[in-house]
Design an enzyme around this catalytic site. Structure first.
Site, short mmCIF file in Angstrom:
data_model
loop_
_atom_site.label_atom_id
_atom_site.label_comp_id
_atom_site.label_asym_id
_atom_site.label_seq_id
_atom_site.Cartn_x
_atom_site.Cartn_y
_atom_site.Cartn_z
CD GLU A 75 -2.77 -1.30 2.34
OE1 GLU A 75 -2.39 -0.64 3.69
OE2 GLU A 75 -3.80 -1.79 2.31
CD GLU B 83 -6.91 -2.29 10.88
OE1 GLU B 83 -8.13 -1.84 11.23
OE2 GLU B 83 -5.84 -1.80 10.92
N GLY C 135 -6.73 -19.65 -4.19
CA GLY C 135 -7.89 -19.96 -3.27
C GLY C 135 -7.77 -19.56 -2.08
CB ILE C 136 -4.61 -18.78 0.38
CG1 ILE C 136 -3.95 -20.28 -0.03
CG2 ILE C 136 -4.36 -18.67 1.42
CD1 ILE C 136 -2.44 -19.92 -0.02
CG ASN D 62 -5.84 -2.26 -3.32
OD1 ASN D 62 -5.88 -3.31 -4.36
ND2 ASN D 62 -5.41 -2.80 -2.13
CE1 TYR E 218 -10.97 -5.97 0.00
CE2 TYR E 218 -12.04 -8.11 0.82
CZ TYR E 218 -10.82 -6.98 0.79
OH TYR E 218 -9.84 -7.17 1.43
CE LYS E 219 -17.92 -1.36 -5.84
NZ LYS E 219 -17.57 -0.23 -6.52
NE ARG E 220 -13.86 -11.55 -8.52
CZ ARG E 220 -12.69 -11.10 -8.73
NH1 ARG E 220 -12.64 -10.35 -9.53
NH2 ARG E 220 -11.83 -11.58 -8.07
#
Lengths: 171, 171
Positions: A28, A92, A104-105, A133, A140-142
């Site tokens: 980041e 977090e 897939g982890i 990002n 996340y949206k998927r």
């Protein structure tokens, strides 16, 4: 990859957790912001009233892609509260080492966390993502996450220590 | 104005619940409040509370038009920053309209800061809606900064079906 293990973090994992926190911060571009130490992590995560919980992903020696590291992913979370809907799970940090992505982890870690949220009667899982990002936002949206900052106008505010001290001294 | 700021007790849950609804009604979304007085008692005052509360109280002769002496509250809990360690999150800050402009909000926030610092926290976080101009101005004056604006962090949520699906491992 068939062989990786997801488990609750133990005190012995603290050095690896800090290593992965720093790797994620570097990703980041915020590496210099990490001032947390192993001592803080030990005290704050494994005492009587932990400030956080952690799950780690580890791989057996024969599957290691990066020599010496068996802990290759982690997620740090804690429980929060919304006075309208009750308990929430707050994610977090969530990170899998570059060499271990695409197996897939990450999905499995997220599944475990969601399961934890549901089992603890949390109505929701919250987290923040930097708008730059794109890869993470899409990930996340998927999976059905909604962007509250965009949709509802929520802005995260912060007061740092210097101003906290000023504020606490005011009558 | 004469008022006191103190830690909330089990007996305050009736008034906290009342004020939570007042705040929701003001935002025209009171049907979204699922948490009852009993939930607050269980979630905030058991062995492992999910939140802590502070109350602003006025003496009897200054009570509200409806006869209330508990005229403001703040709900907060401890969180964790993987970069900086212990943090405090201010979930709610509310003062009844007829008692605003008298320093009660500032005093409540000051108390949360004091408690946070005493617990070893180095930051106070909270969210504000982008249309809430008076609150945004108040917070910026206290030395807060807008993390969403400055760092581009968006607040994300995964709830309901999305959370259940994630727990089941469906994509």
């Amino acid at each position: 990859m068939a062989l990786f293990n997801l488990r609750k973090a133990e005190p012995k994992d603290v050095p690896d957790i800090l290593r992965l926190i720093k790797e994620l911060a570097k990703y980041e571009e915020m590496e210099d912001q990490v001032i947390l130490t192993e001592k803080d992590l030990l005290e704050d995560g494994f005492g009587d009233h932990p400030f956080y919980h952690c799950v780690v992903a580890d791989v057996p020696t024969e599957h290691q892609k990066v020599e010496g590291y068996s802990v290759i992913g982690f997620a740090m979370y804690y429980f929060t509260y919304d006075p309208w809907i009750g308990k929430l799970l707050y994610l977090e940090d969530f990170y899998v080492m570059k060499e271990y992505r695409g197996f897939g982890i990450g999905s499995e870690i997220l599944k475990t966390l969601s399961d934890t949220a549901v089992k603890n009667r949390c109505s929701s899982m919250h987290f923040i993502v930097a708008e730059s990002n794109k890869a993470s936002i899409d990930f996340y949206k998927r999976r059905g996450a909604s962007d509250l900052s965009l949709q509802e106008g929520w802005r995260l505010f912060r007061i740092d220590k210097e101003n906290l001290l000023k504020m606490s001294a005011e009558e | 104005m004469d008022f006191t700021i103190r830690a909330a007790t089990l007996e305050d849950c009736k008034d906290i619940s009342r004020m939570i609804l007042e705040l929701a009604e003001h935002e025209k979304v009171s049907d979204q409040v699922k948490i009852t007085q009993k939930d607050l008692e269980q979630d905030g005052f058991s062995k492992n509370p999910f939140f802590h509360g502070i109350i602003a109280e006025v003496p009897e002769h200054l009570k509200s038009r409806d006869g209330h002496t508990k005229v403001g509250y703040s709900l907060y809990f401890y969180t964790y920053s993987s970069w900086k360690g212990r943090a405090v999150y201010m979930e709610d800050l509310y003062v009844m309209p007829e008692f605003r402009g008298k320093g009660i909000g500032k005093a409540l926030m000051s108390k949360v800061s004091q408690l946070g610092l005493a617990a070893g926290c180095t930051q106070l976080n909270f969210t504000v809606l982008d249309w809430n101009k008076s609150s945004l101005d108040f917070y910026l004056k206290q030395g807060c900064w807008d993390v969403t604006s400055d760092l581009g962090y968006h607040c994300m949520r995964c709830e309901g079906d999305a959370l259940e699906n994630l727990a089941q491992g469906d994509l």
